[in-house]
Enzyme design. Structure first.
Site, PDB file in Angstrom:
ATOM      1  N   TYR A   1       0.828  -1.207   0.000  1.00  0.00           N
ATOM      2  CA  TYR A   1       0.000   0.000   0.000  1.00  0.00           C
ATOM      3  C   TYR A   1       0.866   1.262   0.000  1.00  0.00           C
ATOM      4  O   TYR A   1       0.572   2.233  -0.694  1.00  0.00           O
ATOM      5  CB  TYR A   1      -0.918  -0.026   1.222  1.00  0.00           C
ATOM      6  CG  TYR A   1      -1.972   1.044   1.219  1.00  0.00           C
ATOM      7  CD1 TYR A   1      -2.856   1.176   0.160  1.00  0.00           C
ATOM      8  CD2 TYR A   1      -2.082   1.940   2.279  1.00  0.00           C
ATOM      9  CE1 TYR A   1      -3.820   2.163   0.149  1.00  0.00           C
ATOM     10  CE2 TYR A   1      -3.049   2.935   2.281  1.00  0.00           C
ATOM     11  CZ  TYR A   1      -3.911   3.042   1.216  1.00  0.00           C
ATOM     12  OH  TYR A   1      -4.858   4.016   1.203  1.00  0.00           O
ATOM     13  N   SER A   2       1.937   1.210   0.787  1.00  0.00           N
ATOM     14  CA  SER A   2       2.840   2.353   0.857  1.00  0.00           C
ATOM     15  C   SER A   2       3.506   2.588  -0.502  1.00  0.00           C
ATOM     16  O   SER A   2       3.650   3.737  -0.941  1.00  0.00           O
ATOM     17  CB  SER A   2       3.892   2.085   1.934  1.00  0.00           C
ATOM     18  OG  SER A   2       4.660   3.225   2.133  1.00  0.00           O
TER      19      SER A   2
END
Lengths: 225, 255
Positions: free
Chosen positions: B154-155
């Site tokens: 996600y990052s």
């Protein structure tokens, strides 16, 4: 409104030329980097209005334009006093009031120079960065108190401030200085004070109640480069 | 009404944020084009919107080049233009250590969060540039500015979105189109409930406490708090704002 400025002439002009005559406002001709004067106008504000809901700190100077190793210690101290000490002194007196109210919004005007360097502007970049350091820390200390603290980071804005910078860059031809600064800005124009005002209004309003400890950038892509 | 008769396209419209945005923009008079791949949820959204009949609902997969092109063309045919595009499609992806993520999952998150935004941008921006006016907003996350254990996928994509946004904004500066991102903290949503459960399957409340411990304000962000920022950035009040990340995080990135 409580309007504070160290420039008496400009303050009078604001009162007579810009604001409607029936606006309910207090005007203080004061130095907001002077501890006693700050205490005095904050106290008077409380006496008169009973609280402070929004505090917007715009006082600041760019200082001279030169290479980083050419500053004198005296110049550094003046910039520190005007750009940082004033932030600290006003916050020091306003924060406890807002904390007691469990409500309030503080906005510190920094600049895009708080997020990047620009040649010959080391003093301004330094003090602008410092404002963000103070803002973030104070924000974390106050996260549960209902008081929000944020910064605004505008690109160079149409102002006498920038006229001075243009002159400092090219004393014999300030227009050249303006063109040079515009060339840094993707839109090739300065921000207008009204454009900053809209953001200040938004961030200080209840609509931004989860926005805290942030730098609100208004720069037309200057920092995206 | 700030967006009277403006054409506002929202992708991922049936999600928590998309729904909040649809309601808020409709209140401001916007003509809505609402895209979601979940037809059932889109039908539910249609019932929730007070003036649902004024809006266009298109079930489509934003990962698919042809489908995106089709709904952009259809919007221009029906409404003449697109004034605002808001990309809300996104998933958290696998919540595990970086070395345990399969390349298949990594690709999936990338496709869902980045490729969708790219495709919408690709087809909407020429429409806006033709009229020399428009605003595009990407929804990234605080994890686009910092890391977090177990959230590497996600990052990664949240960072990628900001990289794309900045470059796209610079591409557009002379054409009157503004491109920005909102960067919210974890938001109260079904997505976060899932995350809480994945973190502590036996005791999701512990997962919630752990996440709230990261948030200085000690609570999740509410969808309504994001909509106000989106509304501001999409409006003329923000006409000098482009290429920026608008952080709504209650102090999370100040730490």
């Amino acid at each position: 409104m409580v309007l504070v400025d160290c420039n008496k002439k400009q303050l009078d002009k604001l009162k007579s030329d810009y604001l409607p005559h029936d606006s309910e406002a207090l005007y203080f001709h004061a130095d907001c980097a002077n501890e006693e004067e700050v205490q005095k106008y904050v106290e008077k504000t409380i006496d008169f209005f009973g609280g402070v809901d929004v505090f917007v700190h715009c006082a600041g100077i760019v200082g001279s334009i030169k290479e980083a190793d050419n500053w004198s210690a005296g110049e550094i101290m003046v910039a520190f006093q005007t750009n940082i000490m004033s932030v600290f002194l006003n916050s020091k007196d306003v924060l406890p009031i807002m904390k007691k109210q469990q409500n309030g919004s503080i906005l510190l005007l920094a600049s895009v120079y708080a997020l990047r360097g620009v040649p010959y502007h080391s003093l301004y970049a330094m003090t602008s960065h410092a404002i963000l350091g103070f803002m973030k820390t104070a924000a974390l200390e106050r996260a549960h108190s209902g008081v929000r603290i944020n910064a605004i980071a505008p690109a160079p804005t149409t102002s006498p401030f920038m006229e001075e910078v243009e002159k400092a860059l090219f004393p014999s031809n300030p227009q050249l200085g303006r063109e040079q600064i515009h060339s840094y800005l993707p839109f090739e124009r300065y921000a207008e004070p009204e454009e900053i005002a809209e953001s200040v209004l938004f961030v200080s309003s209840h609509r931004a109640k989860y926005i805290h400890g942030t730098s609100h950038i208004i720069d037309d892509g200057f920092l995206a480069k | 009404m700030e967006f009277q008769d403006k054409v506002v396209m929202i992708t991922g419209a049936a999600g928590v944020l998309g729904t909040a945005l649809s309601k808020r923009f409709q209140k401001e008079g916007a003509l809505l084009v609402l895209i979601d791949k979940d037809k059932e949820k889109l039908d539910q959204l249609a019932k929730q919107l007070p003036n649902g009949s004024d809006s266009i609902f298109i079930p489509a997969d934003c990962r698919d080049d042809e489908q995106v092109k089709l709904y952009v063309d259809k919007t221009v045919d029906l409404l003449g233009t697109i004034d605002v595009l808001i990309n809300c499609v996104g998933i958290y992806g696998p919540i595990t250590q970086a070395s345990d993520i399969s390349s298949h999952y990594m690709m999936d998150v990338y496709e869902t969060n980045v490729v969708t935004s790219f495709l919408n941008y690709k087809y909407a921006v020429p429409v806006m540039q033709k009229r020399r006016s428009g605003c595009i907003l990407f929804v990234s996350a605080v994890f686009g500015l910092r890391g977090l254990p177990f959230f590497s996928a996600y990052s990664t994509v949240s960072h990628a979105l900001l990289g794309f946004m900045k470059s796209a904004a610079l591409d557009c500066v002379t054409s009157g189109v503004r491109v920005n991102a909102v960067v919210p903290a974890p938001m109260k949503s079904t997505m976060m409930e899932e995350v809480e459960e994945i973190l502590y399957p036996d005791n999701p409340i512990r997962g919630r406490e752990q996440i709230l411990g990261l948030l200085p304000m000690g609570r999740y962000l509410e969808a309504d708090e994001v909509t106000e920022s989106v509304l501001f950035l999409a409006s003329d009040r923000a006409r000098y704002i482009t290429g920026t990340s608008h952080i709504i995080d209650g102090g999370m990135t100040a730490k």
